[in-house]
Structure formats: structure tokens, C-alpha cells
Design a protein around this motif. Structure first.
Motif, PDB file in Angstrom:
ATOM      1  N   ILE A  34      -7.218  -3.515  -3.367  1.00 32.47           N
ATOM      2  CA  ILE A  34      -6.153  -2.595  -3.784  1.00 32.47           C
ATOM      3  C   ILE A  34      -4.791  -3.269  -3.902  1.00 32.47           C
ATOM      4  O   ILE A  34      -3.921  -2.789  -4.619  1.00 32.47           O
ATOM      5  N   THR A  35      -4.586  -4.358  -3.189  1.00 34.55           N
ATOM      6  CA  THR A  35      -3.358  -5.157  -3.319  1.00 34.55           C
ATOM      7  C   THR A  35      -3.783  -6.623  -3.302  1.00 34.55           C
ATOM      8  O   THR A  35      -4.976  -6.925  -3.185  1.00 34.55           O
TER       9      THR A  35
ATOM     10  N   ILE B  70       0.827  -1.211   0.000  1.00 33.57           N
ATOM     11  CA  ILE B  70       0.000   0.000   0.000  1.00 33.57           C
ATOM     12  C   ILE B  70       0.865   1.267   0.000  1.00 33.57           C
ATOM     13  O   ILE B  70       0.429   2.316  -0.460  1.00 33.57           O
TER      14      ILE B  70
ATOM     15  N   PHE C  40      -8.211   7.756  -6.613  1.00 32.24           N
ATOM     16  CA  PHE C  40      -7.737   6.453  -7.082  1.00 32.24           C
ATOM     17  C   PHE C  40      -8.815   5.385  -6.893  1.00 32.24           C
ATOM     18  O   PHE C  40      -9.021   4.533  -7.759  1.00 32.24           O
TER      19      PHE C  40
ATOM     20  N   LEU D 242       1.002   2.876  -3.290  1.00 28.84           N
ATOM     21  CA  LEU D 242      -0.259   3.454  -3.783  1.00 28.84           C
ATOM     22  C   LEU D 242      -0.530   4.849  -3.222  1.00 28.84           C
ATOM     23  O   LEU D 242      -1.329   5.588  -3.784  1.00 28.84           O
TER      24      LEU D 242
END
Length: 158
Positions: free
Chosen positions: A149-150, A98, A121, A101
């Protein structure tokens, strides 16, 4: 003096970091305490002070213009308390997925996260509450809204 406790998802668009401002203006970090009609903000449980741009004395406008623009940013500790993310994810050497990001900024030894950019995002509205958790802790999709997100982390929102 008017003191405000900022919500953890409040962007610092109208504020400057007191420590940076005082260094640029060559004044004491406590000088704001003696100004009339000054407005300060801080996040819950922190000692970091932010000065509202519109309440800074006119004789210090030169220093104000030199201050770093904090538009869209929040204090890193406020971001962590808002999202439930461990602060260790905001350290580069920990190799957190993260970390790549997020847009991070450090001023006078104080770390900030660009929350507005993170919302953009994710494609979420700025008023929505978000939390970050391992994906396997979430309920099935119709019951809990989430964005992966990951490989292992998801963002829940409401």
C-alpha cells in the motif's frame, strides 16, 4: 440494559456515539443506564460507549437524527488493535504515508477510521482479517498473502 463488546472489525452502522447523542439531546452521558431495553456497544479495552439506534427512546428521536452517521467506521483504537498499526500513523503531523490512504473522522474528540472504505480500496471481503506491517517482515509471496500500500508498508490478509 444489554452491553455488547464489539469485535474490532465491526462497523458502527447501527450505533451512534453516546457523547455526541447526549450533547444533542441535552441529557447526561449516563442517562442510558436508566433506560429499559437499551443496547450499548463498546470495543474491547475502551471506555467509549455507542448506543444502538433502535433502542433509543422515542422522545429523543430528534437528537438521534442529528447524530453523525458512523456507517462503515470503527473506533481508531479498534482499527489499530485489529491491524497491528501503531496509533502514531493516524496523526497527520507525523507524515505517515498510510494517513493519506485512510478516511478519518473526529467527533467529540474521538477519532474514527472508515474501515469499510479501506477494505474496498484493498479489494477485500469485509470478513477477512487484515494486518499492516513493514513489507520486509513478510514471508515470500506464496506463503503469505499481501498487498503493498505504500513504499514500505504492506497489508497481509487471511
Amino acid at each position: 440494559m444489554k452491553s455488547i463488546i464489539l469485535p474490532p472489525n465491526e462497523f458502527l452502522d447501527h450505533y451512534v456515539l453516546n457523547a455526541e447523542f447526549c450533547r444533542l439531546a441535552s441529557i447526561s452521558k449516563n442517562a442510558y443506564k436508566f433506560w429499559k431495553k437499551v443496547e450499548i456497544g463498546r470495543y474491547q479495552g475502551t471506555r467509549t460507549i455507542f448506543l444502538h439506534k433502535n433502542t433509543i427512546l422515542t422522545r429523543h428521536q430528534g437528537a438521534l437524527e442529528k447524530c453523525t452517521d458512523l456507517s462503515g467506521f470503527v473506533l481508531a483504537s479498534a482499527f489499530c488493535s485489529f491491524t497491528g498499526l501503531s496509533p502514531s500513523h493516524l496523526v497527520e503531523k507525523n507524515n505517515s504515508a498510510i494517513y493519506k490512504l485512510l478516511e478519518l473522522k473526529e467527533i467529540a474528540g474521538i477519532k474514527f477510521v472508515h474501515l469499510r472504505k479501506f477494505y474496498d480500496f484493498l479489494g477485500l471481503e469485509y470478513h477477512q482479517h487484515i494486518y499492516i506491517e513493514k513489507c520486509h517482515f513478510f514471508s515470500p509471496t506464496p506463503l503469505e498473502r499481501r498487498i503493498k500500500i505504500t513504499s514500505s508498508l504492506c497489508v497481509g490478509y487471511y
